[in-house]
Design an enzyme around this catalytic site. Sequence first.
Site, PDB file in Angstrom:
ATOM      1  N   LYS A  29      46.820   5.957  50.560  1.00 26.11           N
ATOM      2  CA  LYS A  29      45.452   5.939  49.969  1.00 26.11           C
ATOM      3  C   LYS A  29      45.382   7.427  49.284  1.00 26.11           C
ATOM      4  O   LYS A  29      45.698   8.365  49.965  1.00 26.11           O
ATOM      5  CB  LYS A  29      44.436   5.797  51.149  1.00 26.11           C
ATOM      6  CG  LYS A  29      43.096   6.267  50.757  1.00 26.11           C
ATOM      7  CD  LYS A  29      42.216   6.131  52.241  1.00 26.11           C
ATOM      8  CE  LYS A  29      40.914   6.694  51.929  1.00 26.11           C
ATOM      9  NZ  LYS A  29      40.168   6.775  53.195  1.00 26.11           N
TER      10      LYS A  29
ATOM     11  N   LYS B 199      47.327   9.457  53.822  1.00 29.86           N
ATOM     12  CA  LYS B 199      46.238   9.942  53.328  1.00 29.86           C
ATOM     13  C   LYS B 199      45.848  10.998  52.769  1.00 29.86           C
ATOM     14  O   LYS B 199      46.047  12.044  53.450  1.00 29.86           O
ATOM     15  CB  LYS B 199      45.006   9.491  54.411  1.00 29.86           C
ATOM     16  CG  LYS B 199      43.768   9.673  53.964  1.00 29.86           C
ATOM     17  CD  LYS B 199      42.646   9.430  54.785  1.00 29.86           C
ATOM     18  CE  LYS B 199      41.378   9.660  54.354  1.00 29.86           C
ATOM     19  NZ  LYS B 199      40.285   9.463  55.356  1.00 29.86           N
TER      20      LYS B 199
HETATM   21  C1  PBG Z   1      37.408   8.589  56.316  1.00 28.45           C
HETATM   22  C2  PBG Z   1      37.721   7.656  55.048  1.00 28.45           C
HETATM   23  C3  PBG Z   1      37.547   8.175  53.690  1.00 28.45           C
HETATM   24  C4  PBG Z   1      37.744   6.797  52.883  1.00 28.45           C
HETATM   25  C5  PBG Z   1      37.694   5.781  53.656  1.00 28.45           C
HETATM   26  N1  PBG Z   1      37.781   6.313  55.141  1.00 28.45           N
HETATM   27  C6  PBG Z   1      36.970   9.109  53.136  1.00 28.45           C
HETATM   28  C7  PBG Z   1      37.211  10.534  53.198  1.00 28.45           C
HETATM   29  O1  PBG Z   1      38.336  11.175  53.967  1.00 28.45           O
HETATM   30  O2  PBG Z   1      36.410  11.312  53.146  1.00 28.45           O
HETATM   31  C8  PBG Z   1      37.489   6.971  51.312  1.00 28.45           C
HETATM   32  C9  PBG Z   1      37.347   5.524  50.697  1.00 28.45           C
HETATM   33  C10 PBG Z   1      36.901   5.787  49.377  1.00 28.45           C
HETATM   34  O3  PBG Z   1      36.979   6.714  48.734  1.00 28.45           O
HETATM   35  O4  PBG Z   1      36.784   4.592  48.860  1.00 28.45           O
HETATM   36  N2  PBG Z   1      36.911   7.964  57.286  1.00 28.45           N
END
Ligand code: PBG
Length: 324
Positions: free
Chosen positions: A249, A196
């Site tokens: 991601k 991530k």
């Molecule tokens: C964190 C989380 C995030 C997303 C999914 N789970 C964002 C973050 O790190 O702020 C982002 C998903 C998206 O941008 O569609 N719980």
Amino acid sequence: MAFPATRLRRLRKTGVLREMVRETELSPKHLVYPMFVELGTDRRTPIDAMPGVDRLSISHAVDEAGEAKALGIPSVILFGIPAEKDEQGSGAYDDEGVVQLTVRAIKEAHPELVVITDVCLCEYTSHGHCGVVRADGVVDNDMSVELLAKTAISHAAAGADIVAPSDMMDGRVGALRAQLDAEGYSETPIIAYSAKFASAFYGPFREAAESTPAFGDRRSYQMDPANSDEAVREALLDVEEGADVVMVKPALPYLDVIRRVKEATLLPVAAYNVSGEYSMLKAAAAAGYLDERTAVLEALTGIRRAGADIVITYHAKDVAHWLQ
Ligand code: PBG
């Protein structure tokens, strides 16, 4: 004379052969539809930065999940926006919390739908970080992991089919696995958000979930976009800790990472086509700069071609309509 490549290109122009030899398939059966759920009755709150996506109260979430199912999309992933946020993110592991209630309602109405829950604290903490913040302002890894495991258990108890930790704390996959097993949920798989990246493309999501960090950023626990060896290492660690599916991601700026993680883990790989990737195409299409349908299908086909088995995307319902 015709070269073999030319001959094949010509043959591919005929519909049947094109379908027979196409290397990558994009179909609704690979898609997961993300939904934002909130408390309240009969509510639907548009998200400005994500045209076409709303925050839904539970009954609307059940309806939308049913629509996805009817379109051939096998799965949804839930994000909760609690009524109140606090320092410990207690709404995340409340058995009567918004995600827990929604899981029960969706599973009751659509038992065959695969319900995945996002396991994180950032939507539930008043400061917006993915874990517990100590007095010195640092996110406490081990304390956070404990609360994340508690959250996963309460999701599983509510009937979630799969839990997906997205926080990026160290050791959280192992901790979740151990506690799920201990509490009688050894059959519940984990999709780990393994790679991530600290990405600008989460911007619209943070508006949707009201989870922009109140101070600092997430760079101490999310990854540097420049690194792909590190992404593979993180994924392998999660596999060792018991991840059943690993996730990359965002998706589009990281297609090479998807490919490397697929080859290194030999596990099912999920790619999250995140909010900013969605909004970018929606905005360009709305301005008339490109054709939405062709662009979205091309982008998602590219993610599948890179090696993603599962694609989480806000475009899921549109795609299913288009492919019908
Ligand atoms: C964190 C989380 C995030 C997303 C999914 N789970 C964002 C973050 O790190 O702020 C982002 C998903 C998206 O941008 O569609 N719980």
